[in-house]
Design a protein around this motif. Structure first.
Motif, PDB file in Angstrom:
ATOM      1  N   HIS A   1      11.875  27.675  10.749  1.00  0.00           N
ATOM      2  CA  HIS A   1      12.150  28.963  11.372  1.00  0.00           C
ATOM      3  C   HIS A   1      13.437  28.952  12.212  1.00  0.00           C
ATOM      4  CE1 HIS A   1       8.217  31.044  10.574  1.00  0.00           C
ATOM      5  NE2 HIS A   1       7.875  29.787  10.324  1.00  0.00           N
TER       6      HIS A   1
ATOM      7  N   PRO B   1      17.115  29.503  12.581  1.00  0.00           N
ATOM      8  CA  PRO B   1      18.160  30.180  11.798  1.00  0.00           C
ATOM      9  C   PRO B   1      19.528  29.533  12.024  1.00  0.00           C
ATOM     10  CG  PRO B   1      17.811  31.359  13.839  1.00  0.00           C
ATOM     11  CD  PRO B   1      16.837  30.206  13.853  1.00  0.00           C
TER      12      PRO B   1
ATOM     13  N   TYR C   1      15.076  28.920  21.775  1.00  0.00           N
ATOM     14  CA  TYR C   1      13.710  28.499  21.450  1.00  0.00           C
ATOM     15  C   TYR C   1      12.912  28.510  22.749  1.00  0.00           C
ATOM     16  CZ  TYR C   1       9.603  25.753  20.425  1.00  0.00           C
ATOM     17  OH  TYR C   1       8.300  25.329  20.314  1.00  0.00           O
TER      18      TYR C   1
ATOM     19  N   LYS D   1      19.318  35.663  18.207  1.00  0.00           N
ATOM     20  CA  LYS D   1      18.181  35.167  17.447  1.00  0.00           C
ATOM     21  C   LYS D   1      17.322  34.271  18.337  1.00  0.00           C
ATOM     22  CE  LYS D   1      20.944  35.061  13.211  1.00  0.00           C
ATOM     23  NZ  LYS D   1      21.551  34.193  12.165  1.00  0.00           N
TER      24      LYS D   1
ATOM     25  N   LEU E   1      13.192  32.150  18.743  1.00  0.00           N
ATOM     26  CA  LEU E   1      11.901  31.715  18.226  1.00  0.00           C
ATOM     27  C   LEU E   1      11.028  31.343  19.409  1.00  0.00           C
ATOM     28  CD1 LEU E   1      10.152  30.906  15.703  1.00  0.00           C
ATOM     29  CD2 LEU E   1      11.071  28.593  16.007  1.00  0.00           C
TER      30      LEU E   1
ATOM     31  N   ASN F   1       7.832  39.240  13.882  1.00  0.00           N
ATOM     32  CA  ASN F   1       7.195  38.519  12.788  1.00  0.00           C
ATOM     33  C   ASN F   1       6.446  37.299  13.335  1.00  0.00           C
ATOM     34  OD1 ASN F   1       6.662  37.805  10.026  1.00  0.00           O
ATOM     35  ND2 ASN F   1       8.226  36.211  10.241  1.00  0.00           N
TER      36      ASN F   1
ATOM     37  N   ASP G   1       9.242  35.079  15.432  1.00  0.00           N
ATOM     38  CA  ASP G   1      10.654  35.157  15.076  1.00  0.00           C
ATOM     39  C   ASP G   1      11.279  36.440  15.611  1.00  0.00           C
ATOM     40  OD1 ASP G   1      11.454  32.878  13.240  1.00  0.00           O
ATOM     41  OD2 ASP G   1       9.618  33.577  12.261  1.00  0.00           O
ATOM     42  N   LYS G   2      12.456  36.274  16.216  1.00  0.00           N
ATOM     43  CA  LYS G   2      13.268  37.434  16.560  1.00  0.00           C
ATOM     44  C   LYS G   2      14.605  37.287  15.839  1.00  0.00           C
ATOM     45  CE  LYS G   2      15.474  40.143  20.140  1.00  0.00           C
ATOM     46  NZ  LYS G   2      15.633  40.442  21.558  1.00  0.00           N
ATOM     47  N   ILE G   3      14.845  38.104  14.859  1.00  0.00           N
ATOM     48  CA  ILE G   3      16.071  38.038  14.075  1.00  0.00           C
ATOM     49  C   ILE G   3      16.938  39.259  14.410  1.00  0.00           C
ATOM     50  CG2 ILE G   3      17.063  37.927  11.769  1.00  0.00           C
ATOM     51  CD1 ILE G   3      15.409  35.511  12.541  1.00  0.00           C
TER      52      ILE G   3
END
Length: 270
Positions: A27, A29, A190, A227, A229, A246, A267-269
């Motif tokens: 996960h 990115p 993170y 981004k 996590l 997500n 997840d933050k995209i």
């Protein structure tokens, strides 16, 4: 990864992520900026990734101070911890060591001797728990293991020291909010905050006297410009807090309750 050696955490930490590294790495990115980790703890993910540019932090003063001694004077730290390891493992000695450590925290909070005791207690206390009482005193019980152990892996400590010296890593002892304010859209974050309890009685959620509010953490996560996590306990509370993102469910063994628990990755995209 900077070196060929696989770096491992040098302290045990409740909620450590070594067993979930494979899932977590899936996960992570691509990103161009800095790696941020504001709840560092044992640093399993940080040490596995070995980012070349990183800002990591923890509210536990003794933990961050120990990371700095690993970076700046690994041989001295190894020598001092080895002397402590050569003592007899008994309840009486553990209790005396714990009392001495709590006095050192008051008198010499960032000294080499304090970090040495911190490591020794971490490897001889129950399950590597770091818990303090209302006065800030470490109060975790002995693990009842009388056999001799080496509290540190010399090769691992020297490799971690080399990495921390070679990479551009800032080791901070700050609140997570004050760290995250420096993030930009190019960075990656993170977050592994204290677990949200499954019930009002399952409230082992803080390694320091400060108890961060989980709704505030969720809001900070949502407001990040980059981004990100996040990992946490997987229960209804957390599902609700991060419903807009997500969520991936993973399974992990918990040392505290000796069973398998459900955790989640968010997840933050951007």
């Amino acid at each position: 990864m900077i070196g060929a050696w696989i770096l491992k955490p040098f302290v045990k930490w409740v909620g450590g992520k070594r067993q979930l590294l494979t899932q977590i790495k899936e996960h992570i990115p691509e990103y161009k900026g800095n790696y941020f980790e504001p709840f560092l703890g044992g640093g399993a993910v940080f040490l596995e990734l070995e980012p070349e540019n990183a800002i990591v932090s923890d509210l536990n003063t003794q933990l961050i101070s120990t990371y700095k001694w690993v970076r700046d004077a690994p041989e001295d730290l190894l020598e001092y911890v080895e002397r402590l390891d050569n003592q007899e493992n008994t309840l009486e000695n553990y209790t005396q060591m714990r009392e001495h450590y709590n006095q050192l925290v008051q008198d010499k909070p960032r000294a080499l001797v304090t970090s040495s005791y911190f490591i020794w207690l971490n490897k001889h206390c129950f399950n590597g728990v770091y818990r303090v009482n209302s006065k800030g005193g470490f109060n975790v019980s002995w693990n009842k293991k009388t056999e001799h152990i080496n509290s540190l892996d010399e090769d691992n400590i020297l490799e971690i020291s080399s990495y921390l010296k070679e990479a551009n890593v800032a080791l901070l002892n700050r609140d997570y909010k004050s760290v995250l304010q420096y993030t930009t859209k190019e960075d990656f974050v993170y977050m592994d905050p204290p677990y949200v309890p499954n019930s009002v009685t399952a409230n082992f959620t803080s390694y320091t006297k400060e108890k961060p509010l989980h709704d505030e953490i969720a809001q900070e996560f949502a407001n990040l410009p980059c981004k990100a996590l996040l990992s946490n306990n997987n229960n209804a509370i957390v599902q609700d807090l991060y419903a807009d993102f997500n969520i991936t469910e993973v399974s992990a063994r918990r040392s505290i309750n000796q069973g398998r628990g459900k955790e989640m990755l968010v997840d933050k995209i951007i």
